[in-house]
Motif scaffolding. Structure first.
Motif, PDB file in Angstrom:
ATOM      1  N   ALA A 126       0.681  -1.178   0.194  1.00  0.00           N
ATOM      2  CA  ALA A 126      -0.565  -0.284  -0.048  1.00  0.00           C
ATOM      3  C   ALA A 126       0.970   1.144  -0.686  1.00  0.00           C
ATOM      4  O   ALA A 126       0.145   2.561  -0.880  1.00  0.00           O
ATOM      5  CB  ALA A 126      -0.954  -0.115   1.407  1.00  0.00           C
ATOM      6  N   GLY A 127       1.939   1.009   0.440  1.00  0.00           N
ATOM      7  CA  GLY A 127       2.774   2.036   0.881  1.00  0.00           C
ATOM      8  C   GLY A 127       3.831   2.867  -0.436  1.00  0.00           C
ATOM      9  O   GLY A 127       3.653   4.020  -0.860  1.00  0.00           O
ATOM     10  N   ARG A 128       3.733   1.886  -1.349  1.00  0.00           N
ATOM     11  CA  ARG A 128       4.436   1.690  -2.629  1.00  0.00           C
ATOM     12  C   ARG A 128       2.897   2.468  -3.576  1.00  0.00           C
ATOM     13  O   ARG A 128       3.635   3.297  -4.812  1.00  0.00           O
ATOM     14  CB  ARG A 128       4.712   0.043  -3.330  1.00  0.00           C
ATOM     15  N   ALA A 129       2.359   2.320  -3.955  1.00  0.00           N
ATOM     16  CA  ALA A 129       0.729   2.479  -4.549  1.00  0.00           C
ATOM     17  C   ALA A 129       0.662   3.763  -4.085  1.00  0.00           C
ATOM     18  O   ALA A 129       0.775   4.886  -4.774  1.00  0.00           O
ATOM     19  CB  ALA A 129      -0.124   1.355  -4.331  1.00  0.00           C
ATOM     20  N   ARG A 130       0.371   4.275  -2.836  1.00  0.00           N
ATOM     21  CA  ARG A 130       0.449   5.617  -2.483  1.00  0.00           C
ATOM     22  C   ARG A 130       1.168   5.941  -3.252  1.00  0.00           C
ATOM     23  O   ARG A 130       0.980   7.595  -3.420  1.00  0.00           O
ATOM     24  CB  ARG A 130       0.827   5.502  -1.016  1.00  0.00           C
ATOM     25  N   ARG A 131       3.221   5.782  -3.365  1.00  0.00           N
ATOM     26  CA  ARG A 131       3.906   6.822  -3.203  1.00  0.00           C
ATOM     27  C   ARG A 131       3.777   6.700  -4.872  1.00  0.00           C
ATOM     28  O   ARG A 131       4.170   8.036  -5.403  1.00  0.00           O
ATOM     29  CB  ARG A 131       5.532   5.814  -2.761  1.00  0.00           C
ATOM     30  N   ALA A 132       3.196   6.026  -5.414  1.00  0.00           N
ATOM     31  CA  ALA A 132       3.203   5.550  -6.619  1.00  0.00           C
ATOM     32  C   ALA A 132       2.088   6.251  -7.372  1.00  0.00           C
ATOM     33  O   ALA A 132       2.095   7.416  -9.069  1.00  0.00           O
ATOM     34  CB  ALA A 132       2.784   4.351  -7.650  1.00  0.00           C
ATOM     35  N   SER A 133       1.451   7.477  -6.247  1.00  0.00           N
ATOM     36  CA  SER A 133      -0.002   8.128  -6.872  1.00  0.00           C
ATOM     37  C   SER A 133       0.189   9.071  -6.400  1.00  0.00           C
ATOM     38  O   SER A 133      -0.756  10.342  -6.849  1.00  0.00           O
ATOM     39  CB  SER A 133      -1.334   7.790  -5.746  1.00  0.00           C
ATOM     40  N   VAL A 134       1.191   9.956  -6.126  1.00  0.00           N
ATOM     41  CA  VAL A 134       1.226  11.405  -5.531  1.00  0.00           C
ATOM     42  C   VAL A 134       3.003  11.893  -6.093  1.00  0.00           C
ATOM     43  O   VAL A 134       2.859  12.990  -6.049  1.00  0.00           O
ATOM     44  CB  VAL A 134       1.342  11.557  -3.838  1.00  0.00           C
ATOM     45  N   LEU A 135       3.704  10.610  -6.142  1.00  0.00           N
ATOM     46  CA  LEU A 135       4.624  11.179  -6.673  1.00  0.00           C
ATOM     47  C   LEU A 135       5.045  10.389  -7.984  1.00  0.00           C
ATOM     48  O   LEU A 135       5.183   9.376  -8.389  1.00  0.00           O
ATOM     49  CB  LEU A 135       6.460   9.981  -5.930  1.00  0.00           C
ATOM     50  N   ALA A 136       5.731  11.553  -8.645  1.00  0.00           N
ATOM     51  CA  ALA A 136       6.303  11.622  -9.957  1.00  0.00           C
ATOM     52  C   ALA A 136       7.373  10.746 -10.592  1.00  0.00           C
ATOM     53  O   ALA A 136       8.035  10.493  -9.600  1.00  0.00           O
ATOM     54  CB  ALA A 136       6.995  13.023 -10.435  1.00  0.00           C
ATOM     55  N   TYR A 166      16.159  -1.394  -6.243  1.00  0.00           N
ATOM     56  CA  TYR A 166      15.476  -2.909  -7.013  1.00  0.00           C
ATOM     57  C   TYR A 166      14.280  -2.822  -7.336  1.00  0.00           C
ATOM     58  O   TYR A 166      13.563  -1.914  -7.214  1.00  0.00           O
ATOM     59  CB  TYR A 166      15.980  -2.998  -5.383  1.00  0.00           C
ATOM     60  N   ASP A 167      14.062  -4.613  -8.213  1.00  0.00           N
ATOM     61  CA  ASP A 167      12.344  -4.641  -7.888  1.00  0.00           C
ATOM     62  C   ASP A 167      11.632  -4.980  -7.122  1.00  0.00           C
ATOM     63  O   ASP A 167      10.611  -4.307  -7.547  1.00  0.00           O
ATOM     64  CB  ASP A 167      13.010  -5.992  -8.910  1.00  0.00           C
ATOM     65  N   ARG A 168      11.847  -4.804  -5.856  1.00  0.00           N
ATOM     66  CA  ARG A 168      11.838  -5.638  -4.250  1.00  0.00           C
ATOM     67  C   ARG A 168      11.841  -4.124  -3.507  1.00  0.00           C
ATOM     68  O   ARG A 168      12.699  -4.676  -2.404  1.00  0.00           O
ATOM     69  CB  ARG A 168      11.474  -6.852  -4.607  1.00  0.00           C
ATOM     70  N   PRO A 169      11.706  -3.148  -3.681  1.00  0.00           N
ATOM     71  CA  PRO A 169      12.674  -2.312  -2.827  1.00  0.00           C
ATOM     72  C   PRO A 169      12.076  -2.035  -1.685  1.00  0.00           C
ATOM     73  O   PRO A 169      10.921  -2.656  -1.311  1.00  0.00           O
ATOM     74  CB  PRO A 169      12.565  -0.792  -3.620  1.00  0.00           C
ATOM     75  N   MET A 170      12.957  -2.868  -0.558  1.00  0.00           N
ATOM     76  CA  MET A 170      13.303  -2.560   0.702  1.00  0.00           C
ATOM     77  C   MET A 170      12.665  -1.630   1.673  1.00  0.00           C
ATOM     78  O   MET A 170      13.280  -0.507   1.258  1.00  0.00           O
ATOM     79  CB  MET A 170      13.888  -2.954   1.796  1.00  0.00           C
ATOM     80  N   GLU A 171      11.980  -0.893   2.537  1.00  0.00           N
ATOM     81  CA  GLU A 171      11.360   0.388   3.330  1.00  0.00           C
ATOM     82  C   GLU A 171      13.028   0.706   4.527  1.00  0.00           C
ATOM     83  O   GLU A 171      12.855  -0.123   5.377  1.00  0.00           O
ATOM     84  CB  GLU A 171       9.957   0.388   3.979  1.00  0.00           C
ATOM     85  N   ILE A 172      13.553   1.386   4.136  1.00  0.00           N
ATOM     86  CA  ILE A 172      14.120   1.372   5.211  1.00  0.00           C
ATOM     87  C   ILE A 172      13.901   3.155   5.912  1.00  0.00           C
ATOM     88  O   ILE A 172      13.114   3.742   6.151  1.00  0.00           O
ATOM     89  CB  ILE A 172      15.351   2.719   4.355  1.00  0.00           C
ATOM     90  N   VAL A 173      14.526   2.290   7.483  1.00  0.00           N
ATOM     91  CA  VAL A 173      13.515   3.411   8.200  1.00  0.00           C
ATOM     92  C   VAL A 173      14.793   3.570   8.788  1.00  0.00           C
ATOM     93  O   VAL A 173      14.826   5.354   9.808  1.00  0.00           O
ATOM     94  CB  VAL A 173      13.060   2.419   9.193  1.00  0.00           C
TER      95      VAL A 173
END
Length: 973
Positions: free
Chosen positions: A548-558, A565-572
């Motif tokens: 969901a986080g990747r989808a939200r990013r795609a909806s608001v960021l160019a 990476y093909d499967r990016p990890m979420e760096i905290v």
């Protein structure tokens, strides 16, 4: 299920049989190896066949049934999965009697067994599961005329196979017997209970990594393309083949075996969805199949002796059995269900059970005096890498006041060091931090089912347990206790960690206190929230959904703002040379030249926080930090570079450098190098002549002139420095028609190409040519300066030259937006005569204090010297790797800015970008962050924080060695 001897036809006998019965003149015969029969590869020119010789006691009907099946599954699915077909003999027979044996000739299936491939990613493992599913679907409605044999490889009867082997004399050892019985116990119980079982159908009988054939479609891309050896066909449950596939994968040397099995299950489920009955049966079948294989290989080893094939089979089968028995109790079943989108635990009787419990099993002075502390990956209560220090955690807990540690929290304290596998960092219970000797009581009537070192497990109800650890136990195993009874006291600790009781609900004894966060749903279903037993809400907030986080990013960021990476990890978070993702996994960061002194450096954090509290305003006010920072920068440069402009970014710095050159020379034309990258502003992008500006040849304005890239490895003139200097001089001459050249800009070390070092003498000659043409020289030190090359603070010092203008950024702020342009006074004065310069936050108080902190850390921590020392050792180790890996064409760079140039052919130096991307993806899986660069995307960047240790460099080389070795076996023939 008796065992017969393996046939041993000689090559000459095989050639004679093939010639006589099939009229084929064999050129070569190759032994393929087999468990009980004999399989030979017959080569006839470029064509291949398989000659299968059955044992003398093998009955004919099962062989006929196999031939029927081969005809029925001539092409599974849509035809992309190939299977062998029977080649009729001259007389039309499919089975030939020859030399006392029944012989068949089959077509050859191109490819290689999955077993021979050293590394299978999740995609390949799902492919194995999909093959098992495709086979099951193809055979679902098929019934051969000839009866199929009852197969000892059928996991449905694995317990019978084990019993037969155990009846042998001498048989396995007592330890082996115990393992075999433990592994078959769940299947025995399931069958004895009379629970519903799956429907019967024809199955392949041995879908495994030996019989599934794969091709490597592209470097690192494994495709399952064939299925062979239908000699074990039988009538059974279709998921027997899924169990077979999972057990075969468990035989392999794997970093994360359970995740590999889950990938196989997911591949089957995606093709042939598993129903509730199959989900209940699958894990008992996997255990039983592993036991049967181990038992049979033990017997075969005794019967046939120490043949290479049998010894390897024995070792693999027992490895698989130990592995499946070694998983935490209950986890595989829950994880399989979760992977198939089913509730990990079918029912949940916990709420009704725990609501009867006495609150607060740890007796405290007064109820309600407690607080939850944050030990998560994103905690702000631990920092500067102190989460591994027990005293820091003890200080966070505080004095004698009760504190609670949260359930379901991914713990930073459990992250550990980077490794080839993810850490078990998910906290499966809750901690009650309390003084030593505090009494601990049972919350419910219970039976003590296990007592260990400072812990006890209590059965509250069938399949429902309570684990209390960190206590001096006062009860013995087998005892019964009543609700409220004191069962122990908080134990003293001698390791400086705070004293605490770990309170964990479990479904059975033996479950650990920490689990894999990627199996969160499964683990938390097995070990539910113990808040009701503690009298406080101890549940950590659930993590955000990554998809969901990747989808939200795609909806608001160019979309142009790409991710690694093909499967990016979420760096905290980051700390020094390490990055941590949301699952608590640490990675060795080998590409972050931005964080020059290390991630989250405490000196920078303190300086920024203090100045933010004090003042942060625009740079037209007078404050000392701006002057101090500018003076410190200028002092690090040659004396003639004594005027400093402070800006925000590298792009802004280069843009300003261009303006300075043009104003000073009163010219416009600029010479840049091919393959260069200098930034993203409109003016700077015109100078970018690499992949970051792929249309540069079509959009390059007439006032930008491009000289040859001075690359001694791949450049047009190789290491001929004068030829590259002539190219710069020619570009200056081309500018003469437009009034002359204003500036020449280059990285002294070609960072964007992967730290390519220009030929000796190039930079000096280029500067002389540009100055002779009336231009000035700009050194772009944004990536390569600030002590990174080790030998000098600035990369241009390597050739003993002095530029007219220096642009610096990235490292200057260690991730904070700090950048600078430093030039000769007369160049700065020329701009001042035209207009005032102003950058609102460039040179702001916070930025300047951060910049000063970075310079202090580099000096006081000896980071430039570290770059020289570690960089030299790293360079030598990388050069040594070239002896083992032809893929490495060259190692570029100096200090801690290096590049590993991957090539398809050392002679032609053809770049290998696909290989480079695969290697980086594999490095990530093994706990190392890296990315490719260069014109062709084939050069691995090596530009870590300057604080890395030699042990980190050694680990990087070892992991890279492993990835390259795997890729060598995962490349198309």
């Amino acid at each position: 299920m008796s065992t017969t001897g393996i046939p041993h036809l000689t090559a000459a006998e095989a050639v004679a049989i093939v010639e006589r019965h099939w009229g084929i003149a064999a050129d070569r015969v190759v032994e393929l190896g087999s468990y009980e029969d004999q399989n030979l590869r017959i080569d006839v020119g470029a064509q291949r066949f398989v000659l299968k010789i059955a044992g003398p006691s093998d009955a004919r009907p099962p062989l006929e049934a196999e031939c029927e099946v081969l005809g029925a599954v001539a092409a599974l699915g849509d035809g992309t999965l190939q299977t062998p077909t029977v080649v009729p003999a001259r007389d039309g027979a499919q089975i030939v009697d020859a030399g006392g044996h029944r012989v068949r000739l089959l077509t050859w299936v191109d490819g290689q067994p999955l077993l021979e491939l050293p590394a299978l990613d999740a995609r390949a493992l799902r492919g194995l599961g999909a093959v098992a599913a495709a086979s099951a679907l193809a055979l679902a409605q098929f019934s051969p005329r000839a009866p199929a044999a009852r197969s000892k490889w059928d996991a449905r009867i694995a317990h019978e196979v084990v019993d037969e082997v155990l009846a042998d004399d001498p048989g396995p050892s007592e330890e082996e017997r115990a393992k075999l019985l433990a592994a078959t116990a769940p299947l025995r119980e399931l069958l004895a209970a009379g629970e519903p079982t799956p429907a019967l159908q024809m199955i392949h009988g041995d879908v495994s990594d030996w019989n599934v054939i794969a091709t490597v479609a592209a470097p690192g891309r494994v495709e399952c393309t064939g299925l062979i050896d239908f000699g074990d066909i039988t009538c059974s449950w279709r998921i027997v083949d899924l169990a077979n596939a999972c057990t075969a994968i468990a035989c392999r040397e794997l970093d994360e075996p359970l995740h590999a099995l889950l990938a196989v299950v997911a591949g089957f489920h995606e093709t042939a969805p598993l129903d509730a009955v199959e989900l209940d049966v699958l894990w008992p079948l996997i255990l039983a199949r592993a036991a049967a294989c181990a038992a049979l290989s033990s017997r075969q080893l005794r019967l046939t002796g120490d043949s290479g094939y049998t010894v390897a089979q024995y070792a693999g089968d027992w490895r698989a059995l130990d592995r499946v028995l070694g998983f935490p109790p209950g986890l595989p079943v829950a994880a399989i269900r979760a992977a198939c989108g089913v509730a990990p635990v079918p029912d949940d009787p916990w709420p009704a059970l725990v609501e009867r419990a006495e609150p607060l099993p740890v007796v405290v002075g007064a109820a309600g005096h407690h607080r939850c502390i944050d030990l998560s990956v994103a905690t702000d209560e631990l920092h500067d890498g102190d989460w591994g220090q027990p005293r820091a955690v003890a200080a966070l807990v505080g004095g004698r006041q009760l504190a609670l540690g949260r359930w379901g929290e991914v713990r930073l304290t459990a992250a550990g060091a980077p490794a080839a596998y993810a850490p078990d960092a998910l906290h499966l219970g809750a901690d009650v931090f309390a003084p030593a000797a505090t009494a601990v009581r049972a919350p419910l009537d219970a039976t003590v089912v296990a007592v260990g070192d400072r812990e006890a497990t209590f059965e509250l109800a069938p399949g429902r347990c309570l684990r209390l650890s960190g206590i001096e136990v006062l009860v013995s195993e087998g005892a019964t206790v009543t609700a409220g009874a004191v069962v122990g006291h908080v134990a003293e600790r001698g390791d400086h960690w705070p004293t605490r009781v770990h309170v964990q609900l479990t479904t059975q004894p033996g479950q650990p206190g920490l689990g894999d966060p990627r199996l969160r749903d499964a683990w938390l279903a097995l070990c539910p929230d113990p808040s009701a037993l503690i009298g406080a809400d101890v549940a950590a907030p659930p993590p955000p959904d990554a998809a969901a986080g990747r989808a939200r990013r795609a909806s608001v960021l160019a979309g142009a703002q790409e991710l690694y990476y093909d499967r990016p990890m979420e760096i905290v978070r980051g700390s020094r040379q390490f990055l941590y993702d949301a699952d608590g996994r640490p990675y060795l960061d080998m590409i972050n030249n931005v964080a020059v002194i290390g991630h989250s450096h405490p000196r920078v954090a303190v300086a920024a926080a203090r100045q933010f509290r004090l003042l942060n305003t625009n740079s037209r006010f007078l404050y000392d930090s701006m002057t101090e920072y500018a003076a410190r920068l200028a002092a690090l440069l040659p004396a003639q570079l004594d005027r400093v402009f402070l800006v925000n970014s590298g792009s802004e710095a280069v843009d300003l450098a261009l303006q300075l050159a043009r104003v000073y020379t009163e010219r416009r034309d600029v010479v840049a190098l091919q393959g260069a990258y200098h930034g993203w502003t409109s003016a700077v992008l015109e100078l970018c002549t690499g992949p970051d500006n792929p249309v540069w040849r079509d959009t390059r304005p007439p006032f930008v002139h491009v000289a040859e890239q001075p690359d001694p490895y791949r450049g047009r003139y190789r290491d001929d420095a004068p030829a590259y200097v002539r190219s710069v001089a020619d570009a200056c001459s081309a500018a003469a028609g437009d009034g002359g050249v204003a500036a020449f800009i280059s990285e002294p070390l070609l960072g964007n190409q992967g730290a390519v070092q220009p030929p000796a003498g190039f930079l000096r000659g280029a500067y002389e040519a540009v100055r002779a043409a009336g231009g000035v020289c700009i050194a772009d030190e944004i990536q390569v300066g600030y002590g990174r090359t080790g030998e000098h603070f600035w990369a241009f010092e390597h050739e003993g030259v002095v530029p007219d203008i220096v642009a610096v950024a990235k490292a200057t702020g260690n991730g904070h937006p700090v950048a600078a342009v430093v030039c000769r006074a007369e160049i700065a004065d020329a701009l001042g005569r035209r207009a005032a310069f102003f950058s609102s936050t460039g040179g702001g108080p916070v930025s300047c204090e951060v910049g000063l902190a970075v310079l202090d850390a580099i000096a006081e921590e000896g980071l430039q010297d570290n770059a020289a020392r570690v960089g030299t050792a790293l360079h030598e180790a990388l050069l040594a790797l070239m002896d083992d890996h032809e893929l490495i064409g060259a190692v570029h760079g100096r200090g801690l800015y290096q590049g590993i140039d991957l090539v398809l052919d050392r002679g032609t130096r053809e770049p290998a970008p696909v290989h480079a991307r695969w290697v980086c993806e594999r490095l990530r899986e093994l706990g190392v962050v890296d990315q490719p660069t260069g014109d062709h995307g084939n050069v691995l960047k090596v530009k870590p924080p300057l604080c890395i240790a030699e042990s980190d460099a050694e680990r990087f080389v070892a992991v890279l060695d492993r990835a390259l070795s795997e890729l060598g076996a995962l490349s198309p023939a």
